[in-house]
Design a protein around this motif. Structure first.
Motif, PDB file in Angstrom:
ATOM      1  N   PRO A  69     -10.063   1.784   5.633  1.00 19.36           N
ATOM      2  CA  PRO A  69      -9.817   2.347   4.300  1.00 19.36           C
ATOM      3  C   PRO A  69     -10.457   3.710   4.083  1.00 19.36           C
ATOM      4  N   ILE A  70     -11.470   4.078   4.883  1.00 23.02           N
ATOM      5  CA  ILE A  70     -12.093   5.382   4.696  1.00 23.02           C
ATOM      6  C   ILE A  70     -11.120   6.521   4.991  1.00 23.02           C
ATOM      7  N   GLU A  71     -10.079   6.247   5.791  1.00 18.84           N
ATOM      8  CA  GLU A  71      -9.102   7.275   6.135  1.00 18.84           C
ATOM      9  C   GLU A  71      -8.064   7.495   5.030  1.00 18.84           C
ATOM     10  N   LYS A  72      -8.113   6.707   3.974  1.00 20.48           N
ATOM     11  CA  LYS A  72      -7.155   6.892   2.885  1.00 20.48           C
ATOM     12  C   LYS A  72      -7.258   8.276   2.264  1.00 20.48           C
ATOM     13  N   ARG A  73      -8.440   8.854   2.291  1.00 19.40           N
ATOM     14  CA  ARG A  73      -8.623  10.189   1.699  1.00 19.40           C
ATOM     15  C   ARG A  73      -7.784  11.228   2.430  1.00 19.40           C
ATOM     16  N   LEU A  74      -7.636  11.050   3.760  1.00 24.49           N
ATOM     17  CA  LEU A  74      -6.818  11.988   4.523  1.00 24.49           C
ATOM     18  C   LEU A  74      -5.330  11.766   4.254  1.00 24.49           C
ATOM     19  N   SER A  75      -4.937  10.526   4.135  1.00 25.66           N
ATOM     20  CA  SER A  75      -3.538  10.254   3.783  1.00 25.66           C
ATOM     21  C   SER A  75      -3.219  10.769   2.387  1.00 25.66           C
ATOM     22  N   ASP A 119      15.898  15.944   3.157  1.00 22.51           N
ATOM     23  CA  ASP A 119      15.286  17.280   3.160  1.00 22.51           C
ATOM     24  C   ASP A 119      13.944  17.270   3.879  1.00 22.51           C
ATOM     25  N   VAL A 120      13.272  16.116   3.874  1.00 23.75           N
ATOM     26  CA  VAL A 120      11.943  15.995   4.461  1.00 23.75           C
ATOM     27  C   VAL A 120      11.834  14.652   5.168  1.00 23.75           C
ATOM     28  N   LEU A 121      11.174  14.644   6.324  1.00 22.47           N
ATOM     29  CA  LEU A 121      10.877  13.418   7.055  1.00 22.47           C
ATOM     30  C   LEU A 121       9.378  13.159   7.014  1.00 22.47           C
ATOM     31  N   VAL A 122       8.999  11.902   6.810  1.00 21.83           N
ATOM     32  CA  VAL A 122       7.602  11.488   6.848  1.00 21.83           C
ATOM     33  C   VAL A 122       7.481  10.374   7.883  1.00 21.83           C
ATOM     34  N   PHE A 123       6.669  10.621   8.907  1.00 24.11           N
ATOM     35  CA  PHE A 123       6.462   9.636   9.959  1.00 24.11           C
ATOM     36  C   PHE A 123       5.159   8.885   9.693  1.00 24.11           C
ATOM     37  N   LEU A 124       5.247   7.565   9.648  1.00 27.22           N
ATOM     38  CA  LEU A 124       4.073   6.733   9.427  1.00 27.22           C
ATOM     39  C   LEU A 124       3.553   6.251  10.776  1.00 27.22           C
ATOM     40  N   GLY A 125       2.467   6.846  11.225  1.00 29.78           N
ATOM     41  CA  GLY A 125       1.901   6.494  12.513  1.00 29.78           C
ATOM     42  C   GLY A 125       2.381   7.400  13.622  1.00 29.78           C
ATOM     43  N   ALA A 174      -0.740   0.192   7.705  1.00 24.66           N
ATOM     44  CA  ALA A 174      -1.452  -0.901   8.366  1.00 24.66           C
ATOM     45  C   ALA A 174      -2.798  -0.423   8.906  1.00 24.66           C
ATOM     46  N   TYR A 175      -2.838   0.802   9.408  1.00 26.07           N
ATOM     47  CA  TYR A 175      -4.109   1.360   9.883  1.00 26.07           C
ATOM     48  C   TYR A 175      -5.051   1.605   8.714  1.00 26.07           C
ATOM     49  N   LEU A 176      -4.516   2.046   7.599  1.00 24.47           N
ATOM     50  CA  LEU A 176      -5.363   2.294   6.431  1.00 24.47           C
ATOM     51  C   LEU A 176      -5.956   1.008   5.881  1.00 24.47           C
ATOM     52  N   LEU A 201       0.837  -1.205   0.000  1.00 26.55           N
ATOM     53  CA  LEU A 201       0.000   0.000   0.000  1.00 26.55           C
ATOM     54  C   LEU A 201       0.870   1.251   0.000  1.00 26.55           C
ATOM     55  N   LEU A 202       1.963   1.228   0.747  1.00 24.95           N
ATOM     56  CA  LEU A 202       2.866   2.377   0.759  1.00 24.95           C
ATOM     57  C   LEU A 202       3.430   2.637  -0.627  1.00 24.95           C
TER      58      LEU A 202
END
Length: 327
Positions: free
Chosen positions: A304-310, A252-258, A298-300, A199-200
């Motif tokens: 799956p409804i939260e995928k729109r926010l991600s 240059d950028v950090l992305v935290f998953l969770g 894993a939460y998505l 998914l990522l």
């Protein structure tokens, strides 16, 4: 065998002497599939013994036996009492107590040698300081990986199959950080290669990125048994290594998953719902790195409804990269 190959009897249906019913409702089959998927996600992917083994009791027995071995001294022969020369009749007639025989150590009290937990350590402040000292010595990412492979201050290494260090391009502008590896990651030694990783990959592809343009790691590089949440002690012991990994990769950028990875490295206490979509700053020895937290894949998969926010979060990431490139 795939979970879909199993069929589970509906509620209230008695099993025949031969075992499970082979035909039943779709709802009951989905129930069994969910149960088997839960077992797989919990790390129960095979049966090793017929009876359960209490590893906590074994480790406690090991610690007790080692402590007894350190403190025990060779038995000294009992001193012979000198004859009583004086005293009343009662004293002269009292029989001498026989010397206690030397007790041979029983098999139950013998020190335990070998075993999976023979090298277990106490996760205390000394282990945290050892991790900090080891992380400081690494001057490259390869050296940092070697330090982690040689580090024995985290007991998760005893149950994990592989060290899950990183994947992707260490020179990428974006570094993605999760909490800890799962079963598939532990087997392959790479982060995010299971269902969450698939998914990522799709999420990255939607904004024009892939594994060649990002660098992926976890706060904890060893899989906790049964995919449980790492303890605060385990996270704190591993924290110096991921901090040094960020410093050496210099993204240059950090992305935290969770929320777990964001809370650990940003020292914030907000939940992921309040953090996601909001740009924050990670202090890397005086260098301020823009940081974005979003939902864990894993939460998505579960919501799956939260995928729109991600999706909004990854659009914000793409815009940030574009702005920095044009500045």
């Amino acid at each position: 065998m795939h979970p879909a190959d199993f069929v589970f009897p509906a509620a209230g249906v008695k099993l025949p002497p031969g075992g499970l019913v082979l035909q039943t409702s779709d709802a009951a089959q989905r129930e069994l599939e969910s149960l088997l998927e839960f077992y797989l996600a919990s790390g129960l992917d095979c049966f090793l013994e017929e009876d359960a083994v209490d590893r906590f009791a074994l480790s406690a027995e090991l610690a007790r036996a080692q402590a007894e071995a350190r403190t025990s001294a060779p038995a000294r022969p009992a001193a012979h009492s000198a004859p009583i020369q004086s005293g009343g009749p009662a004293q002269q007639s009292r029989p001498q107590a026989p010397a206690s025989p030397t007790r041979e150590p029983s098999a139950a009290n013998a020190p335990i040698s070998g075993g999976a937990f023979a090298d277990a350590v106490v996760p205390d402040t000394e282990a945290i300081h050892a991790a900090r000292d080891a992380a400081r010595t690494a001057q490259t990412l390869d050296e940092l990986k070697s330090c982690l492979q040689a580090f024995n201050g985290c007991n998760l290494r005893l149950t994990a199959k592989n060290l899950v260090f990183a994947d992707g391009n260490p020179n990428a502008r974006v570094m993605i950080i999760g909490e800890a590896p799962g079963r598939d990651e532990d087997l392959q030694g790479k982060p995010f290669v299971g269902r969450s990783g698939q998914l990522l990959d799709k999420m990255l592809g939607a904004v024009g990125l892939d594994r060649s343009s990002v660098y992926i790691a976890n706060v904890v590089p060893w899989r906790p048994p049964g995919n449980r949440t790492p303890t605060p002690q385990e996270t704190e012991i591993c924290r110096p290594f991921i901090a040094r990994q960020i410093e050496l990769a210099a993204p240059d950028v950090l992305v935290f998953l969770g929320a777990a990875s964001a809370k650990t490295l940003l020292d914030v206490q907000d939940g992921i719902r309040r953090m996601r979509g909001r740009w924050m700053t990670y202090d890397c020895n005086g260098r301020k790195i823009p940081s974005l937290a979003t939902y864990h894949p894993a939460y998505l998969l579960r919501s799956p409804i939260e995928k729109r926010l991600s999706w909004r979060d990854f659009l914000s990431l793409r815009q940030k990269l574009s702005e920095d490139a044009n500045s």
